[in-house]
Structures are given as structure tokens and as C-alpha cells.
Scaffold this active site. Structure first.
Site: not given
Length: 441
Positions: A107-108, A189, A237-239, A277, A367
Site C-alpha cells: 500500500a505504501t 489505521n 495491501s496484502g498483509h 518482474t 510505522c
């Protein structure tokens, strides 16, 4: 099988958790693998990888390791097919077309690409540009705004009310002829506040201004429809959704087309917007995590809401003067219940974290957790430094159990009482002394 919202949390027996929550074997495995002595309550910082996600990823580390951009052999075709399947899984969760999804490292990066890329494109004609955001955005968004200011852009940082919600009328007044972008997060958040995205999107569309949403804390947890909400750019974001770290995505609207200047140069992958990639295993994990959320979002939300209410009720009943930071409004929804931010006056937040050393908690964003400065988000709500310093964020997620809720409530109650007993200010307040009337020297 009853769903979590059909269960009275006060009657939930811990030993029956698996039968009440899920019959899925992967969920039981995830719960069983956690160390009983340590409790994880920091689901806004990150989430454990769902066993189903891990199972989907593993073959692409060992057997299906082709480069998805190698189109001359079956190894590459196989990986490319997996990437495109994941792209559609992510798109389906937000009501988008798969060609509108750009994979990133998280996301960053997505926020940086959306904000800097959109403004740089608009600024190419040499005209002045104006951007609108809020005072409570994630640090990567605020730092991106400061970067733009250094390059000559004008940025408006909107205030929020005591619940962390923006004033829509102020947004209308803030938009001017040179405004090119509005960037407002979906779910905060630190305090879990949900912004009125549909109303914001409508205003932006009427004024012909791009609308970017940082949805890192919202994607997969609450319903998102980019078309209904008129969102032009959306960061993912994935995590944060039980997927792997190191992967995310950016939704970029195609019709009407949103133009971006890429952050860096390379092979021109991802429609020329994000060269490099693609990490097939991570993308497969993100796609699978999105697919699981598509199926279980409402069930997860009901479960998390029931546990959050139980924790908040227990703490309020056993600890005097507990202050909830952010909204409690549920209709319309203005708070994601998995993010419970509480202040305990006359208790130092850092001291409370140390006292609860076996519970993974936070006093704010991951963060900025190394900083001892009071949370800028809580200060934006109007809280003074003392109250901001006394705050703790309780993060509840898919794998949280009733037993953990009970234990966290018990340990927090004990720690707060112990720390307050050591506070002369708390003792004075209990004796009826108004601390605000004292002139300290």
C-alpha cells in the site's frame, strides 16, 4: 451452524470456539499453531497468513516458478495465468475490471504511485496544482503530500471532528479550480474511523476532481464498490487481509481513463505503470486472500464485532474512566470494530504496553511505533497530549478467540489498576481535586 452474530458473546464457551466460528480445517490449524502464552492483538499492523493462502502460494515457490513475463514456454504461461487469476480475484472484491488492477509491493508504494503519479501528470502543462487530504492520513500519504509541496503544489490538510470524520461541506469549500486530487483513507489505521466514501466520491465527480482512497485497512474487511463510490484510485495491501507481506495493488480507473506518471523506469510491466518482474507467489497469495474475504467478509465482520463489543464492555465495567477514541456509530457504519482505540487517563501508554508484555498491542501506527511523540491522529481529534499518550490500540481479527478476549480484558484491567495506584495525579483526582485548576510550577 450458527454464525458469529447469532451467538451471545457472553455465553460463548472458549472450548467450543472452533465449532462456533468455522468448520474449516485451515482456521483450526491457524488457531492451534499460535503460542498460548502470547496473544496477538495487533491486526492493524499485520495479519498472519491464512493457511489456505499459504497452500495456494507454495507451488509457485517450488514447482511453478516460471517468469510470468516469459511467453515462449509453458512455465511462463502457467505463471501468467496464475497472476491474471489473482488480478481478477482482487478486482472482483472491489467491483472493478481486472485490467484496472496494477500489482505493487504494498500500500505504501500504491499510495506514492497514485498521489505523485496523478499530480505529476496533471502538472505537466505547467499550471498550478492543488491537492486535498486530511490530517489523519497514514504517514506515507502525508509524506507524499509534503514532497509535492516541496515541488510547488498547494496542499490542503482537512480537519476532522472528534470522531475522526471529515466535514463534507468543508470538502466542497476546499475544492478550487486548480484542485486535481482528493486523497482520503477509507478506514483509519489507528482509530478505525470509516469515512463517508460514497459522499466524497460524489462531490469529487461533480467537481471533476480525481478521488484517491487509501484502502489498506478497509479492503477485504468492509464492502467497497469503486463505481458506486466514484473512486478513481484505490490502494490495497496484502498483509492486512491474511495474505503475504511485500505485495499490494493499485486500482486505476479505465473509463474515464486516469493517467499516471510511473515512479520508476524499466521493462514497462503493469501497463507501463509499475516496471519489474512480478512476484508470482505473492500475487497468488494476495488473490487467494481476496477470494477468501469475498466469501467470508460478512462472517468475519460479525465475529469481530461480537468480540470487540465483549472486550469494550468488559473494560468499561471493570476500569473507571475508559475513553473510546473515534466513532461508535453503526448506522451508517463509521467505525470498523476490529480497531478499538482506548485511552486510560493517568496511565502512560508505553508503560501499559510494557506491563502487558505477553500481549501484542500498539499505541498507534506500526510505522511510527518507535516514536514517543503523542499520536498525531489522536491530537487531530482534539485530545491533549496526556490523553493521547494514554491510548492503546486493540486489534481484533479473524483468528481472535473468546478466550483471548477474556484474558486481554483481565490482564489490562489488572495492569491499569496497578499503574493508577502508582499515580499521584490519579489519587488527587479520586479525592475530588480538579487538576485543571492547579497552577503547576
Amino acid at each position: 451452524m450458527p454464525l458469529p452474530n447469532q451467538i451471545a458473546t457472553s455465553n460463548v464457551e472458549t472450548k467450543n470456539f472452533a465449532s462456533l466460528k468455522r468448520s474449516d480445517e485451515p482456521i483450526a490449524i491457524a488457531q492451534a499453531s499460535r503460542t498460548p502464552a502470547k496473544i496477538y492483538f495487533d491486526f492493524q499492523a499485520t495479519t498472519p497468513v491464512d493457511p489456505r493462502v499459504l497452500d495456494a502460494m507454495l507451488p509457485y515457490f517450488t514447482k511453478k516458478y516460471g517468469n510470468p513475463h516469459s511467453r515462449t514456454h509453458s512455465f511462463g504461461w502457467e505463471s501468467e495465468k496464475a497472476v491474471e487469476t489473482a488480478r481478477k480475484q482482487v478486482a472482483d472484491l472491489i467491483g472493478a475490471h481486472e485490467k484496472e488492477i496494477i500489482f505493487t509491493s504494498g500500500a505504501t508504494e500504491s499510495n506514492n504511485l497514485a498521489i505523485k503519479g496523478a499530480v505529476d501528470w496533471k502538472a505537466q502543462d505547467g499550471n498550478p496544482v492543488h491537492v486535498i487530504t486530511t490530517q489523519v492520513e497514514h504517514k506515507c500519504v502525508l509524506d507524499s503530500m509534503r514532497f509535492l509541496e516541496e515541488k510547488g503544489a498547494r496542499v490542503t490538510y482537512m480537519k476532522v471532528n472528534k470522531d475522526g470524520v471529515i466535514d463534507l461541506e468543508e470538502l466542497k469549500r476546499s475544492i478550487s479550480d486548480d484542485t486535481v486530487l482528493v486523497s482520503i483513507m477509507g478506514v483509519n489505521n489507528e482509530i478505525g474511523t470509516v469515512q463517508p466514501l460514497e459522499e466524497i466520491g460524489k462531490i469529487c465527480k461533480e467537481r471533476n476532481v480525481l478521488f484517491h482512497c487509501d484502502a489498506a485497512q478497509m479492503f477485504g474487511k468492509l464492502k467497497i464498490d469503486v463505481n458506486k463510490m466514484n473512486i478513481d484510485l484505490l490502494s490495497i495491501s496484502g498483509h492486512k487481509i491474511y495474505g503475504p507481506k511485500g505485495v499490494g495493488a493499485l486500482y486505476v480507473r479505465r473509463r474515464p481513463r486516469v493517467r499516471l506518471v510511473p515512479l520508476f523506469s524499466g521493462g514497462g510491466q503493469e501497463r507501463g505503470l509499475r516496471s519489474g518482474t512480478l512476484p508470482t507467489p505473492l500475487i497468488v497469495g494476495l488473490g487467494k486472500a481476496a477470494a477468501v474475504c469475498q466469501e467470508e467478509m460478512q462472517r468475519d465482520l460479525s465475529w469481530i464485532e461480537s468480540l470487540s463489543k465483549k472486550l469494550y464492555t468488559c473494560l468499561k465495567e471493570n476500569i473507571p474512566n475508559v475513553i473510546k477514541n473515534g466513532s461508535l456509530q453503526t448506522n451508517p457504519l463509521r467505525w470498523f470494530p476490529g480497531c478499538l482505540n482506548l485511552s486510560f487517563p493517568h496511565v502512560e501508554g508505553e508503560g501499559l504496553l510494557m506491563a502487558l508484555k505477553n500481549i501484542a498491542l500498539s499505541s498507534g501506527s506500526a510505522c511510527t511505533s518507535a516514536s514517543l511523540e503523542p499520536s498525531y491522529v489522536l491530537r487531530a481529534l482534539g485530545n491533549d497530549d496526556e490523553l493521547a499518550h494514554s491510548s492503546i490500540r486493540f486489534g481484533i481479527g479473524r483468528f481472535t478467540t473468546p478466550c483471548e478476549i477474556k484474558e486481554v480484558a483481565k490482564q489490562t484491567t489488572s495492569a491499569v489498576k496497578k499503574l493508577r495506584d502508582m499515580s499521584p495525579l490519579y489519587e488527587m483526582e479520586q479525592e475530588g481535586i480538579d487538576l485543571k485548576t492547579i497552577k503547576w510550577t
